[in-house]
Design an enzyme around this catalytic site. Structure first.
Site, PDB file in Angstrom:
ATOM      1  N   ASP A 144       0.669  -1.252  -0.140  1.00  0.00           N
ATOM      2  CA  ASP A 144       0.054   0.049   0.207  1.00  0.00           C
ATOM      3  C   ASP A 144       0.672   1.393  -0.266  1.00  0.00           C
ATOM      4  O   ASP A 144       1.963   1.488   0.791  1.00  0.00           O
ATOM      5  CB  ASP A 144      -0.560  -0.171   1.351  1.00  0.00           C
ATOM      6  CG  ASP A 144      -2.143   1.676   1.178  1.00  0.00           C
ATOM      7  OD1 ASP A 144      -3.538   0.829   1.047  1.00  0.00           O
ATOM      8  OD2 ASP A 144      -1.840   1.836   1.816  1.00  0.00           O
TER       9      ASP A 144
ATOM     10  N   ASN B  78      -2.928  13.213  -3.643  1.00  0.00           N
ATOM     11  CA  ASN B  78      -4.175  13.547  -3.614  1.00  0.00           C
ATOM     12  C   ASN B  78      -5.112  14.442  -3.383  1.00  0.00           C
ATOM     13  O   ASN B  78      -4.855  15.605  -4.694  1.00  0.00           O
ATOM     14  CB  ASN B  78      -5.402  12.192  -4.180  1.00  0.00           C
ATOM     15  CG  ASN B  78      -5.021  11.055  -5.401  1.00  0.00           C
ATOM     16  OD1 ASN B  78      -4.230  11.227  -6.363  1.00  0.00           O
ATOM     17  ND2 ASN B  78      -5.277  10.478  -4.444  1.00  0.00           N
TER      18      ASN B  78
ATOM     19  N   HIS C 235      -5.195  14.602  -8.616  1.00  0.00           N
ATOM     20  CA  HIS C 235      -5.675  12.964  -8.670  1.00  0.00           C
ATOM     21  C   HIS C 235      -4.697  12.579 -10.116  1.00  0.00           C
ATOM     22  O   HIS C 235      -4.665  11.835 -10.019  1.00  0.00           O
ATOM     23  CB  HIS C 235      -7.145  12.975  -9.383  1.00  0.00           C
ATOM     24  CG  HIS C 235      -7.740  12.886  -7.899  1.00  0.00           C
ATOM     25  ND1 HIS C 235      -7.810  12.075  -7.245  1.00  0.00           N
ATOM     26  CD2 HIS C 235      -8.413  13.508  -7.960  1.00  0.00           C
ATOM     27  CE1 HIS C 235      -8.305  11.571  -6.767  1.00  0.00           C
ATOM     28  NE2 HIS C 235      -9.314  13.235  -6.390  1.00  0.00           N
TER      29      HIS C 235
ATOM     30  N   GLU D 282      -4.934   2.600  -4.374  1.00  0.00           N
ATOM     31  CA  GLU D 282      -3.379   2.770  -4.171  1.00  0.00           C
ATOM     32  C   GLU D 282      -2.076   1.485  -3.531  1.00  0.00           C
ATOM     33  O   GLU D 282      -1.703   1.649  -3.147  1.00  0.00           O
ATOM     34  CB  GLU D 282      -2.517   3.835  -3.183  1.00  0.00           C
ATOM     35  CG  GLU D 282      -3.170   3.579  -1.547  1.00  0.00           C
ATOM     36  CD  GLU D 282      -4.422   3.535  -1.399  1.00  0.00           C
ATOM     37  OE1 GLU D 282      -4.249   4.259  -0.473  1.00  0.00           O
ATOM     38  OE2 GLU D 282      -5.606   4.214  -2.072  1.00  0.00           O
TER      39      GLU D 282
END
Length: 308
Positions: free
Chosen positions: A185, A193, A198, A228
């Protein structure tokens, strides 16, 4: 068509317009036929499948009704596709298959006796019958692969992941080999973000996916699990080796320099690792790796945790 020697490479200009390679023994040679009859039969038989390996097996078997062969090999490197049928032999005749500059792969016939010019002419005539079915099979294979890829990161998607996990677990049990998975992760991805937008987040995802793939073996598989989060499938890899791979991936991302407006974004990943237990299900293996990932996140991120 120009005359050809035993190792010649030629282009075919015909109708418009891929981790598996294996050897299979040539089937019993069928009753001989004429070149015209065989071309007609091939034209029908090769249209019955959209699988590259099946088409080449049929072609290999049928061609031997006219020209004796010991082996046939086919390779298309761009699709990581390689097939070997029959057994290696001393003499070969190789062909580059293409149409209007579009490459369809390399095909090589082999046997222990040199090919005559007449036999080469027959093989080249029969190869023309292969192009249309082969092209269709390659298009079908590409379409399937596209359906199993994450378009942003060019890693496998969830569908591909589920299929690969079950397949690799079955293989590991059959061959009595270890299997490990890593759940990864990107740390603080929401902050990236929110701060940079984005579009930058998407570029970071692509950069991380590329760094992961560049740090793994060809046989290892990377999937975008969602958002993610990624999963890495490590075939024939035990707990200790998987931990080493996980640390290598963590360091690769830590050293990744991603710049936004000439300012570096610090990137790290948290990792959970699990190794397949005897009789364990796909869900259980994923759950243990995911739980280990949450341990890494809870204990401060940018670290690897091993499942119990």
């Amino acid at each position: 068509m120009a005359p050809h020697n035993q190792s010649n490479t030629i282009d075919f200009d015909a109708a418009k317009l891929q981790r598996l390679g294996y050897a299979r023994a040539a089937q019993q040679v069928l009753k001989p036929v004429s070149l015209g009859q065989l071309r007609q039969q091939l034209g029908m038989q090769l249209q019955t499948s959209l699988e590259v390996d099946r088409i080449l097996e049929l072609f290999f078997r049928e061609v031997q009704r006219l020209v004796p062969l010991g082996a046939l090999s086919y390779q298309l490197a761009s699709c990581d596709l390689r097939l070997e049928l029959g057994e290696r032999a001393n003499h070969s005749a190789g062909y580059r298959l293409s149409h209007e500059g579009e490459y369809l792969g390399e095909l090589v016939f082999r046997r222990n006796q040199r090919f005559s010019e007449d036999e080469l002419g027959q093989l080249e005539s029969l190869l023309a019958s292969l192009l249309f079915p082969l092209r269709n099979a390659l298009l079908y294979r590409a379409a399937l692969q596209t359906a199993l890829r994450d378009p942003l990161t060019d890693t496998g998607n969830r569908i591909a992941m589920n299929q690969a996990l079950q397949r690799e677990i079955d293989l590991a049990r059959r061959n009595l080999q270890p299997l490990s998975v890593l759940m990864l992760d990107i740390d603080h991805f929401k902050r990236i973000n929110d701060t940079h937008g984005h579009i930058t987040g998407d570029e970071v995802l692509k950069a991380v996916a590329g760094a992961l793939k560049n740090s793994l073996r060809n046989i290892d598989m990377v999937f975008r699990y969602g958002g993610e989060e990624f999963m890495v499938l490590l075939s024939n890899t035990n707990r200790e080796a998987a931990a080493m791979v996980g640390e290598r991936l963590r360091m690769a991302i830590l050293g990744l320099q991603y710049l936004v407006e000439n300012r570096a974004i610090d990137l790290t990943i948290s990792i959970g690792c699990a190794t397949l237990l005897a009789g364990e299900s796909v869900d259980s293996l994923q759950r243990r790796a995911d739980n280990a990932l949450y341990v890494s996140k809870r204990e401060g991120r940018n670290r690897l945790s091993m499942a119990g």
